[in-house]
Design an enzyme around this catalytic site. Structure first.
Site, PDB file in Angstrom:
ATOM      1  N   ARG A 197     -32.104  28.337  58.996  1.00 17.44           N
ATOM      2  CA  ARG A 197     -30.985  27.368  58.974  1.00 17.44           C
ATOM      3  C   ARG A 197     -31.332  26.024  59.605  1.00 17.44           C
ATOM      4  NH1 ARG A 197     -30.218  31.035  55.490  1.00 17.44           N
ATOM      5  NH2 ARG A 197     -28.069  31.515  54.950  1.00 17.44           N
ATOM      6  N   LEU A 198     -32.599  25.792  59.969  1.00 16.18           N
ATOM      7  CA  LEU A 198     -33.029  24.452  60.371  1.00 16.18           C
ATOM      8  C   LEU A 198     -33.412  23.687  59.104  1.00 16.18           C
ATOM      9  CD1 LEU A 198     -35.179  25.173  63.571  1.00 16.18           C
ATOM     10  CD2 LEU A 198     -32.817  24.377  63.437  1.00 16.18           C
TER      11      LEU A 198
END
Length: 289
Positions: A197-198
Site C-alpha cells: 500500500r505504499l
C-alpha cells in the site's frame, strides 16, 4: 453490511516501483502515451480507452460514468456524447471535469483534471460518419438520459431508422444534439499500486505564474509542467449514502440498457408508465441510452 472488507489482491512488489527515474518523458502526454500503449497491447485489457468521466453541477453535486476516449494529442483528450445528456448539461454549467483510466492487470491508473470545451461541428460530423452505421443509428434514435416508457420504444425508433437508411449509400446525418468534447488537462497523476500500500503517485501539474517552488519537492518538467511525488493517503472510513443507482449494460448497437433507482421525493406525483414503485421509498425509471 455486506462482508467485502477482506477482498484483497496483490499489486506490485517493492522491487517494481515507479519513480522519477522511471519516467520515459518529462512531457505528461508522452508519459501517458507510453502507459496507454502498454495497456492497449495487453491481452487482458479489452478497452484500454475506457475512462471514468466525473462532472459536477455548479453547486457541487457530482456524477460519474464510463465513456470511451476517442483520441488524444497535446491539445487534450476527446470523447463524444449527446449534448442533452446529464454529463453535457453539467459541463455547460461547470466546464471542469476529471477523467481516469484504470488498467487493473497493470496495477496502474492515470487521473487527469482540466477544463472541457465543445469540439467543432465539422470535426464531430467527420467522426460521426467514421462510426459503424449501427452506432450512427443508435445515437440518432436516442435522446440520452431522458426517461422512456420501455425498451420497446427505443427498439421501435431504431428499427424505423434501419428501414429509412437501409440503402447503405444513403448518408445518415449527424444529429444536432450529438458531438465531441475536448478535455484540456491541467494535471496528470500517474499511479502504480504496491502490495504494501505504499503506492507510487507522480503528479504533473502546470506551474502557476510567478510560482516559487522547492526543488527538493517540485521538479521542473517540459513545456511549463512540474512533477511532484505525492504521499499515499492516511486511511479513514467514509460512508456514501446513495440517493440514486444506475445499472448500465452495454449493447453493440449503442442502445445501451440503463435502469435508474432513485429516492422518491416527498409528495412527488409520478407517471406510472415512466416511473415504477420499488421498495423502501425507491422508484425505478428506464433512461434513454
Amino acid at each position: 453490511m455486506a462482508d467485502v472488507a477482506g477482498m484483497r489482491s496483490p499489486y506490485r512488489s517493492t522491487s517494481d516501483t515507479f519513480d522519477l527515474d522511471d519516467l520515459v518523458s518529462k512531457d505528461p502526454f508522452k508519459q501517458f502515451e507510453n502507459w496507454f500503449d502498454l495497456a492497449r497491447s495487453h491481452p487482458r485489457i479489452e478497452e484500454a480507452n475506457a475512462m471514468a468521466l466525473a462532472t459536477a453541477t455548479k453547486d457541487g453535486m457530482p456524477s460519474v460514468r464510463m465513456v470511451l476516449m476517442k483520441g488524444y494529442d497535446h491539445s487534450g483528450f476527446q470523447f463524444f456524447t449527446n449534448h442533452g445528456s446529464r454529463k453535457s448539461s453539467e459541463i455547460n454549467e461547470n466546464p471542469k471535469c476529471s477523467i481516469m483510466f484504470y488498467w487493473e492487470p497493470l496495477k496502474r491508473s492515470v487521473r487527469i483534471e482540466g477544463k472541457v470545451e465543445r469540439m467543432s461541428e465539422e470535426y464531430s460530423t467527420t467522426y460521426f460518419h467514421s462510426r459503424p452505421r449501427t452506432s450512427q443509428l443508435g445515437s440518432t434514435s436516442s435522446q440520452q438520459s431522458t426517461v422512456v416508457e420501455s425498451r420497446q420504444c427505443l427498439k421501435d425508433k431504431y428499427e424505423e431508422l434501419i428501414e429509412e437508411y437501409k440503402d447503405d449509400d444513403k448518408i445518415i446525418p449527424k444529429p444536432v444534439f450529438w458531438g465531441g468534447y475536448l478535455v484540456k488537462p491541467s494535471s496528470f497523476e500517474f499511479w502504480q499500486g504496491q502490495t504494501n500500500r505504499l503506492h507510487d503517485r507522480l503528479k504533473f501539474r502546470l506551474q502557476k505564474d510567478e510560482e516559487v517552488t522547492d526543488p527538493k519537492l517540485t521538479h521542473v518538467a517540459d513545456d511549463g509542467w512540474v512533477i511532484e511525488r505525492l504521499l499515499i493517503f492516511f486511511r479513514g472510513g467514509y460512508l456514501v449514502k446513495p440517493s440514486s443507482f444506475e445499472f448500465w449494460q452495454g449493447q453493440t448497437n449503442r442502445l445501451h440498457d440503463r435502469l435508474k433507482f432513485r429516492l422518491q421525493k416527498d409528495e412527488e406525483v409520478t407517471d406510472p408508465k415512466l416511473t415504477h414503485v420499488a421498495d423502501d421509498g425507491w422508484v425505478i425509471e428506464r433512461l434513454s441510452p
